[in-house]
Structures are given as structure tokens and as C-alpha cells.
Write a protein that holds these residues in place. Structure first.
Motif, PDB file in Angstrom:
ATOM      1  N   ARG A   1       8.515  11.499  -5.541  1.00 18.81           N
ATOM      2  CA  ARG A   1       8.722  12.609  -6.990  1.00 18.81           C
ATOM      3  C   ARG A   1       7.864  13.248  -6.475  1.00 18.81           C
ATOM      4  NH1 ARG A   1      10.200   7.741 -11.292  1.00 18.81           N
ATOM      5  NH2 ARG A   1      11.865   8.354 -11.557  1.00 18.81           N
ATOM      6  N   GLU A   2       6.913  12.798  -6.231  1.00 21.75           N
ATOM      7  CA  GLU A   2       5.710  14.352  -5.716  1.00 21.75           C
ATOM      8  C   GLU A   2       5.517  15.329  -4.806  1.00 21.75           C
ATOM      9  OE1 GLU A   2       1.369  13.034  -6.609  1.00 21.75           O
ATOM     10  OE2 GLU A   2       2.228  11.365  -7.686  1.00 21.75           O
ATOM     11  N   LEU A   3       6.687  14.155  -3.385  1.00 19.86           N
ATOM     12  CA  LEU A   3       7.101  15.075  -2.488  1.00 19.86           C
ATOM     13  C   LEU A   3       7.857  16.075  -2.199  1.00 19.86           C
ATOM     14  CD1 LEU A   3       6.618  12.110   0.505  1.00 19.86           C
ATOM     15  CD2 LEU A   3       5.575  14.029   0.485  1.00 19.86           C
TER      16      LEU A   3
ATOM     17  N   GLN B   1       7.171  23.594  -4.347  1.00 26.50           N
ATOM     18  CA  GLN B   1       6.621  24.276  -4.580  1.00 26.50           C
ATOM     19  C   GLN B   1       5.777  25.486  -3.423  1.00 26.50           C
ATOM     20  OE1 GLN B   1       4.661  25.041  -7.262  1.00 26.50           O
ATOM     21  NE2 GLN B   1       3.468  27.410  -6.472  1.00 26.50           N
ATOM     22  N   THR B   2       6.053  24.380  -2.485  1.00 24.91           N
ATOM     23  CA  THR B   2       5.491  24.997  -0.720  1.00 24.91           C
ATOM     24  C   THR B   2       7.061  25.702  -0.864  1.00 24.91           C
ATOM     25  OG1 THR B   2       4.971  23.581   0.104  1.00 24.91           O
ATOM     26  CG2 THR B   2       5.908  25.015   1.624  1.00 24.91           C
ATOM     27  N   ARG B   3       7.936  25.785  -1.309  1.00 20.17           N
ATOM     28  CA  ARG B   3       9.452  26.752  -1.163  1.00 20.17           C
ATOM     29  C   ARG B   3       9.436  28.226  -2.070  1.00 20.17           C
ATOM     30  NH1 ARG B   3      14.025  22.142   0.121  1.00 20.17           N
ATOM     31  NH2 ARG B   3      13.286  22.597   2.334  1.00 20.17           N
ATOM     32  N   ARG B   4       8.384  27.436  -3.360  1.00 18.51           N
ATOM     33  CA  ARG B   4       8.901  28.680  -4.613  1.00 18.51           C
ATOM     34  C   ARG B   4       7.283  30.013  -3.945  1.00 18.51           C
ATOM     35  NH1 ARG B   4       9.526  24.764  -7.510  1.00 18.51           N
ATOM     36  NH2 ARG B   4       7.126  24.065  -8.111  1.00 18.51           N
ATOM     37  N   LEU B   5       6.453  29.073  -2.970  1.00 19.39           N
ATOM     38  CA  LEU B   5       5.226  29.754  -3.173  1.00 19.39           C
ATOM     39  C   LEU B   5       5.624  31.279  -1.646  1.00 19.39           C
ATOM     40  CD1 LEU B   5       2.400  30.641  -2.231  1.00 19.39           C
ATOM     41  CD2 LEU B   5       1.861  29.067  -1.208  1.00 19.39           C
TER      42      LEU B   5
ATOM     43  N   PHE C   1      -1.878  14.697  -4.442  1.00 24.02           N
ATOM     44  CA  PHE C   1      -0.801  14.124  -3.281  1.00 24.02           C
ATOM     45  C   PHE C   1      -2.130  12.700  -2.540  1.00 24.02           C
ATOM     46  CE2 PHE C   1       1.657  12.718  -0.560  1.00 24.02           C
ATOM     47  CZ  PHE C   1       2.680  12.286   0.132  1.00 24.02           C
ATOM     48  N   VAL C   2      -2.732  13.653  -2.216  1.00 18.67           N
ATOM     49  CA  VAL C   2      -3.478  12.883  -0.997  1.00 18.67           C
ATOM     50  C   VAL C   2      -3.944  12.755  -1.039  1.00 18.67           C
ATOM     51  CG1 VAL C   2      -5.268  13.856   1.013  1.00 18.67           C
ATOM     52  CG2 VAL C   2      -3.150  15.474   0.584  1.00 18.67           C
ATOM     53  N   ARG C   3      -4.902  12.338  -2.702  1.00 20.25           N
ATOM     54  CA  ARG C   3      -5.865  11.306  -3.022  1.00 20.25           C
ATOM     55  C   ARG C   3      -4.895  10.034  -3.692  1.00 20.25           C
ATOM     56  NH1 ARG C   3      -8.533  14.806  -6.108  1.00 20.25           N
ATOM     57  NH2 ARG C   3      -7.525  15.584  -7.216  1.00 20.25           N
ATOM     58  N   ARG C   4      -3.241  10.270  -4.027  1.00 18.71           N
ATOM     59  CA  ARG C   4      -3.016   8.938  -4.404  1.00 18.71           C
ATOM     60  C   ARG C   4      -2.604   8.382  -3.224  1.00 18.71           C
ATOM     61  NH1 ARG C   4      -2.754  11.166  -8.638  1.00 18.71           N
ATOM     62  NH2 ARG C   4      -0.698  12.413  -9.311  1.00 18.71           N
ATOM     63  N   TYR C   5      -1.664   9.396  -2.245  1.00 15.67           N
ATOM     64  CA  TYR C   5      -0.726   8.682  -1.187  1.00 15.67           C
ATOM     65  C   TYR C   5      -1.451   9.139   0.647  1.00 15.67           C
ATOM     66  CZ  TYR C   5       2.086   8.157  -5.044  1.00 15.67           C
ATOM     67  OH  TYR C   5       2.338   7.924  -6.524  1.00 15.67           O
ATOM     68  N   GLY C   6      -2.808   9.519   0.364  1.00 17.71           N
ATOM     69  CA  GLY C   6      -2.548  10.115   2.049  1.00 17.71           C
ATOM     70  C   GLY C   6      -2.188  11.230   2.599  1.00 17.71           C
ATOM     71  N   ARG C   7      -2.580  11.297   3.384  1.00 16.82           N
ATOM     72  CA  ARG C   7      -1.883  12.329   4.367  1.00 16.82           C
ATOM     73  C   ARG C   7      -0.658  12.930   4.437  1.00 16.82           C
ATOM     74  NH1 ARG C   7      -6.016  15.365   3.435  1.00 16.82           N
ATOM     75  NH2 ARG C   7      -7.672  15.302   3.737  1.00 16.82           N
ATOM     76  N   ILE C   8       0.340  13.653   4.585  1.00 18.69           N
ATOM     77  CA  ILE C   8       1.785  14.148   3.949  1.00 18.69           C
ATOM     78  C   ILE C   8       2.193  13.447   5.603  1.00 18.69           C
ATOM     79  CG2 ILE C   8       3.911  15.274   4.929  1.00 18.69           C
ATOM     80  CD1 ILE C   8       1.942  17.455   2.374  1.00 18.69           C
ATOM     81  N   ASN C   9       1.340  13.854   6.565  1.00 18.73           N
ATOM     82  CA  ASN C   9       2.115  13.106   8.356  1.00 18.73           C
ATOM     83  C   ASN C   9       1.818  11.823   8.024  1.00 18.73           C
ATOM     84  OD1 ASN C   9       2.487  15.762   9.729  1.00 18.73           O
ATOM     85  ND2 ASN C   9       0.999  16.446   8.394  1.00 18.73           N
ATOM     86  N   SER C  10       1.428  10.954   6.990  1.00 15.04           N
ATOM     87  CA  SER C  10       1.101   9.314   7.676  1.00 15.04           C
ATOM     88  C   SER C  10       1.816   8.786   7.886  1.00 15.04           C
ATOM     89  CB  SER C  10      -0.167   8.587   6.413  1.00 15.04           C
ATOM     90  OG  SER C  10       0.687   8.212   5.111  1.00 15.04           O
TER      91      SER C  10
END
Length: 191
Positions: free
Chosen positions: A96-98, A104-108, A135-144
Motif C-alpha cells: 500500500r505504501e509503495l 506521488q512520484t507520477r504526480r510530481l 517508508f524507508v523508516r518502516r521498510y528500508g530502501r526501495i531497492n532492498s
């Protein structure tokens, strides 16, 4: 097969199966004749009642091969249908957070493409920064590995991966320029 089976050498030295046209034959006439020899029928697959609640017709606003949320349930769109996704609680929250980060990335990007000005871009960058940091605080880097494991099939996963910059050894270096660079106006662009 409308032609003569043959093998051809490729630039890599392999022999590939090929079909050479029949000399003097008209392909459109061959196709017309071949169609008369096709005898088949299409029957739509019956969907079990239990399965029916797990499959929705594809929403045209959801990109193919993407996660989405409908009425509190996660779905993954593949072509003409969206199938319910069953994940444990932590991975459901992660996806859900991703999805929110992807949106948000697409909106920007759209605000930048629309030339909405620095203030609008800054507002969207602030939102992206907040979502990303949380997100990073909870789940780490996107690339993880963990994030890739649940989201790599999403068509927007590599867009999200591009938000992070890594050094040659694979260590996180910084957030990408998308978080900080202002919109370049057409007259400022290098020619």
C-alpha cells in the motif's frame, strides 16, 4: 505454415527454423484459403463463485502489471482482469505504501511536465520526501530485497528504484535529484 520449412544461419552461427515463401504464390490468397481450414470454437471459461470475488474486470485507469487497491483489497492488474493479492499484514501495508509512493512520484512528474511552476513542484517534492522517508523508516530502501520481493512485478517498481542513488559498491549514496531539482523552464534548457 504457409511456405517451405528451412533452416537459416544467424549472425551468431546458429541454425534457426524459418519458413521461406513459396515462389510465385500470393500470400493473401494462401491466407484466404487457410482460414477456410480452421475449425475451432471459443467458449468463455466458467469462473467459480469463490473465484469471482477475487477477480475484477481491469480498471482502465490502472496500468497493466500494476498493483492497486479497490474497496480495501489489493489487486494486481494483468491485461483484462485484476486479481486479488493475498499477502500477510506487513507486506500488505508495504505494498500500500509503495502504491502511494508510485502515485506521488507520477504526480510530481506530471506537475513538472505541465510546467506548473516552482511552488507546485516544491509542494509535490515535499509530499514525496515525507512518503519516502516514512517508508524507508518502516521498510528500508526501495531497492532492498524485501521490497523487491513484493513489488518487483509492478510496472512502476523501477521508477521507484530510480529515486535512490547507489555507489559502485551498492551502498546507498543519496536520494535522486527528483526530490530537490526545480523545474527547468524551456528557455533555460541547454540547446
Amino acid at each position: 505454415v504457409l511456405g517451405t520449412p528451412t533452416a537459416e544461419s544467424t549472425q551468431y552461427g546458429r541454425q534457426d527454423y524459418a519458413v521461406a515463401p513459396i515462389e510465385g504464390a500470393d500470400l493473401s490468397e494462401q491466407l484466404h484459403e487457410a482460414i477456410h481450414n480452421i475449425h475451432g470454437e471459443y467458449t468463455e471459461r466458467e469462473i467459480e463463485e469463490a473465484e469471482r470475488s477475487d477477480i475484477l474486470p481491469a480498471d482502465p485507469d490502472v496500468r497493466n502489471y500494476s498493483f492497486t487497491e479497490v474497496d480495501g483489497r489489493l489487486y494486481f492488474r494483468e491485461n483484462s482482469v485484476m486479481r486479488a493479492v493475498k499477502l500477510d499484514g506487513a507486506n500488505t501495508r508495504r505494498v500500500r505504501e509503495l502504491i502511494a509512493l508510485r502515485g506521488q512520484t507520477r504526480r510530481l512528474m506530471q506537475v513538472q511536465l505541465d510546467g506548473c511552476g516552482d511552488a507546485a513542484v516544491q509542494l509535490e517534492q515535499d509530499r514525496l520526501n515525507r512518503l519516502y522517508d516514512n517508508f524507508v523508516r518502516r521498510y528500508g530502501r526501495i531497492n532492498s530485497r524485501g521490497n523487491a520481493g513484493v513489488f518487483r512485478d509492478d510496472s512502476g517498481y523501477f521508477l521507484l528504484c530510480a529515486l535512490e542513488v547507489f555507489d559502485d559498491e551498492g551502498n546507498f549514496k543519496c536520494k535522486s535529484d527528483m526530490f530537490t531539482k526545480r523545474t527547468i523552464k524551456p528557455h533555460e534548457a541547454v540547446q
